[in-house]
Scaffold this motif. Structure first.
Motif, PDB file in Angstrom:
ATOM      1  N   GLU A 127       0.822  -1.214   0.000  1.00 25.10           N
ATOM      2  CA  GLU A 127       0.000   0.000   0.000  1.00 25.10           C
ATOM      3  C   GLU A 127       0.854   1.261   0.000  1.00 25.10           C
ATOM      4  O   GLU A 127       0.575   2.225  -0.722  1.00 25.10           O
ATOM      5  N   VAL A 128       1.912   1.255   0.812  1.00 31.35           N
ATOM      6  CA  VAL A 128       2.800   2.421   0.878  1.00 31.35           C
ATOM      7  C   VAL A 128       3.510   2.626  -0.459  1.00 31.35           C
ATOM      8  O   VAL A 128       3.610   3.756  -0.961  1.00 31.35           O
ATOM      9  N   LEU A 129       3.997   1.562  -1.055  1.00 29.71           N
ATOM     10  CA  LEU A 129       4.707   1.688  -2.324  1.00 29.71           C
ATOM     11  C   LEU A 129       3.773   2.105  -3.456  1.00 29.71           C
ATOM     12  O   LEU A 129       4.163   2.858  -4.353  1.00 29.71           O
ATOM     13  N   ALA A 261      14.239   3.320  -4.391  1.00 30.28           N
ATOM     14  CA  ALA A 261      12.948   4.006  -4.319  1.00 30.28           C
ATOM     15  C   ALA A 261      12.034   3.334  -3.299  1.00 30.28           C
ATOM     16  O   ALA A 261      11.313   4.014  -2.545  1.00 30.28           O
ATOM     17  N   ALA A 262      12.055   2.007  -3.245  1.00 26.89           N
ATOM     18  CA  ALA A 262      11.206   1.277  -2.297  1.00 26.89           C
ATOM     19  C   ALA A 262      11.644   1.538  -0.856  1.00 26.89           C
ATOM     20  O   ALA A 262      10.817   1.827   0.020  1.00 26.89           O
ATOM     21  N   VAL A 263      12.937   1.427  -0.593  1.00 28.95           N
ATOM     22  CA  VAL A 263      13.451   1.677   0.752  1.00 28.95           C
ATOM     23  C   VAL A 263      13.191   3.126   1.159  1.00 28.95           C
ATOM     24  O   VAL A 263      12.806   3.413   2.296  1.00 28.95           O
ATOM     25  N   ASP A 282       9.985  -6.897 -20.027  1.00 30.64           N
ATOM     26  CA  ASP A 282      10.190  -5.553 -20.586  1.00 30.64           C
ATOM     27  C   ASP A 282      11.167  -4.729 -19.753  1.00 30.64           C
ATOM     28  O   ASP A 282      11.368  -3.541 -20.030  1.00 30.64           O
ATOM     29  N   GLY A 283      11.769  -5.353 -18.730  1.00 28.52           N
ATOM     30  CA  GLY A 283      12.753  -4.656 -17.910  1.00 28.52           C
ATOM     31  C   GLY A 283      12.191  -3.932 -16.714  1.00 28.52           C
ATOM     32  O   GLY A 283      12.939  -3.301 -15.960  1.00 28.52           O
ATOM     33  N   THR A 284      10.882  -4.023 -16.488  1.00 26.14           N
ATOM     34  CA  THR A 284      10.264  -3.332 -15.360  1.00 26.14           C
ATOM     35  C   THR A 284      10.451  -4.127 -14.077  1.00 26.14           C
ATOM     36  O   THR A 284      10.067  -5.290 -14.003  1.00 26.14           O
ATOM     37  N   PRO A 285      11.035  -3.520 -13.023  1.00 26.43           N
ATOM     38  CA  PRO A 285      11.154  -4.221 -11.747  1.00 26.43           C
ATOM     39  C   PRO A 285       9.830  -4.187 -10.986  1.00 26.43           C
ATOM     40  O   PRO A 285       9.134  -3.166 -10.965  1.00 26.43           O
ATOM     41  N   ARG A 286       9.475  -5.300 -10.368  1.00 26.45           N
ATOM     42  CA  ARG A 286       8.284  -5.388  -9.522  1.00 26.45           C
ATOM     43  C   ARG A 286       8.695  -6.006  -8.193  1.00 26.45           C
ATOM     44  O   ARG A 286       9.488  -6.952  -8.149  1.00 26.45           O
ATOM     45  N   LEU A 287       8.131  -5.515  -7.114  1.00 19.59           N
ATOM     46  CA  LEU A 287       8.519  -5.998  -5.795  1.00 19.59           C
ATOM     47  C   LEU A 287       7.922  -7.369  -5.494  1.00 19.59           C
ATOM     48  O   LEU A 287       6.724  -7.595  -5.685  1.00 19.59           O
ATOM     49  N   ILE A 288       8.746  -8.274  -4.994  1.00 23.97           N
ATOM     50  CA  ILE A 288       8.270  -9.513  -4.394  1.00 23.97           C
ATOM     51  C   ILE A 288       8.121  -9.302  -2.890  1.00 23.97           C
ATOM     52  O   ILE A 288       7.057  -9.479  -2.334  1.00 23.97           O
TER      53      ILE A 288
END
Length: 423
Positions: A127-129, A261-263, A282-288
């Protein structure tokens, strides 16, 4: 011997494997206090007293349960009264938040307590991210099958089911269809792993990596991007890691920028953090998931074997709130670990076979190979990191060779044991 200018570092942990961190603090000339957690050691069959930690520790306190906030607070305040604490180090998920709360109470720099709590509550982290525009992975905390099925109908199968709060991949599942969802959630109703809630997430595809980043005095330290492997029969189970990851420089930078950015969005403030990422095609990072602590298991040792240096020394310096000047890590080797456990319920082998062939054949590339069965006549299926009974660490200048050797050793060890293992 502790130096006259020594600072006081307090470790709160149940991991005997953190002995190199104690050694690093002592090598830097500091006074080292260790607070152990007896129940956690016993639950993981840890024989702390047989480990080499004692030579690096000045004072030891043993609590029955260091996750008990009141008991830990009482002990830490007594320690602080006798010798003021300059820095805390907590490397275990269950202890980061209680240590963070106590550090704030007594005014010692540490990871932000509220941010660490948010990181561990996975739905709140998402939610925060999302609010910060960093990651918008679809997710929901559900009360049971009907709500989970509605989420899956909206996003499509597969979906991921995991405890809203947890670690070590325990209780995590990739769900292929409605029948499996019903079965897994039926089992979850009776499990303590889901006490904080059942989290359902959209299934992410791509390359599974993790970013190891430090943060001190508002400056990020890019330490490593690691690549992760999982078991094809149970995708949520990690079977190993290679440091550094074999990805192009631009993807490495993209993962690091995402992790920073997440931290930053969470406001974790100080520490070394382990950020697991799915790098899409496509090179997009997604958080696990984002862990407000240093990478676990043997990964700090892999970092050293790959030529990254002593990450435990860096951890101690960061938690003593030192100014750190450090550029990106220049690795010289690729270090690989593969963990393995029983694929299915099987009788425990009567003994550990002779594994001397591995060192004879692979020489200096093999750093270590261990097989240690838990007590009992039966090996239960390994479905989380705590279920492994074997580990091999390999180091080589060539990434593909490092991985190949590790996987060959696991396969041959399984043949000797005569059982199918997770790999």
């Amino acid at each position: 011997m502790t130096q006259p200018h020594a600072k006081h570092v307090v470790f709160v942990t149940w991991k005997a494997g953190n002995a190199p961190a104690f050694e690093a603090a002592k090598r830097l000339g500091h006074h080292v206090t260790l607070i152990r957690s007896l129940l956690m050691e016993q639950s993981q069959n840890i024989d702390f007293d047989s480990s080499p930690y004692a030579r690096y520790v000045d004072t030891v306190h043993v609590l029955k349960d260091a996750t008990d906030l009141d008991a830990l607070r009482t002990r830490v305040r007594a320690v602080h009264a006798e010798r003021p604490v300059d820095g805390f180090v907590a490397t275990v998920d269950a202890l980061v938040v209680p240590v963070a709360r106590i550090a704030e109470e007594i005014g010692v720099p540490f990871t932000d307590a509220a941010a660490a709590e948010t990181a561990k509550q996975k739905n709140r982290c998402r939610e925060v991210l999302a609010a910060a525009g960093v990651d918008r992975t679809r997710h929901a905390v559900v009360g049971g099958f009907e709500e989970a099925a509605a989420f899956a109908a909206a996003t499509g199968y597969p979906v991921v089911v995991k405890p809203a709060r947890g670690s070590g991949s325990e209780g995590a599942h990739v769900i292929a269809d409605e029948a499996q969802l019903r079965r897994v959630l039926g089992q979850a109703a009776d499990g303590r792993a889901y006490a904080a809630g059942i989290l359902v997430e959209e299934y992410l595809t791509g390359r599974f990596v993790s970013a190891e980043i430090g943060l001190a005095h508002g400056r990020f330290l890019r330490l490593a991007v690691s690549e992760r492997s999982t078991w094809h029969r149970h995708e949520a189970l990690e079977t190993g890691t290679t440091i550094p990851a074999g990805i192009p420089a631009e993807e490495h930078d993209r993962v690091m920028e995402f992790a920073e950015a997440a931290v930053g969005a969470l406001g974790l403030r100080l520490g070394i953090f382990h950020v697991e990422v799915m790098l899409a095609q496509d090179g997009t990072p997604r958080l696990i998931e984002l862990n407000p602590r240093i990478m676990g298991s043997c990964l700090p040792n892999l970092f050293r074997l790959a030529g990254g240096g002593d990450i435990f020394e860096l951890l101690v310096r960061i938690h003593l709130n030192e100014e750190i000047e450090r550029g990106p890590t220049a690795f010289t080797h690729h270090a690989t670990v593969r963990w393995f456990g029983a694929a299915d319920t099987t009788p425990t082998p009567g003994h550990v076979p002779d594994l001397g062939w591995a060192a004879a054949e692979y020489g200096d590339s093999l750093h270590s190979l261990t097989v240690r069965f838990p007590e009992g006549d039966v090996l239960l299926p390994c479905r989380g990191n705590l279920g492994n009974f074997g580990e091999v660490q390999v180091v080589h200048t060539d990434r593909a060779t490092s991985i190949r050797i590790a996987e060959e050793i696991v396969a041959r060890t399984a043949e000797q044991l005569g059982i199918e293992v997770t790999r």
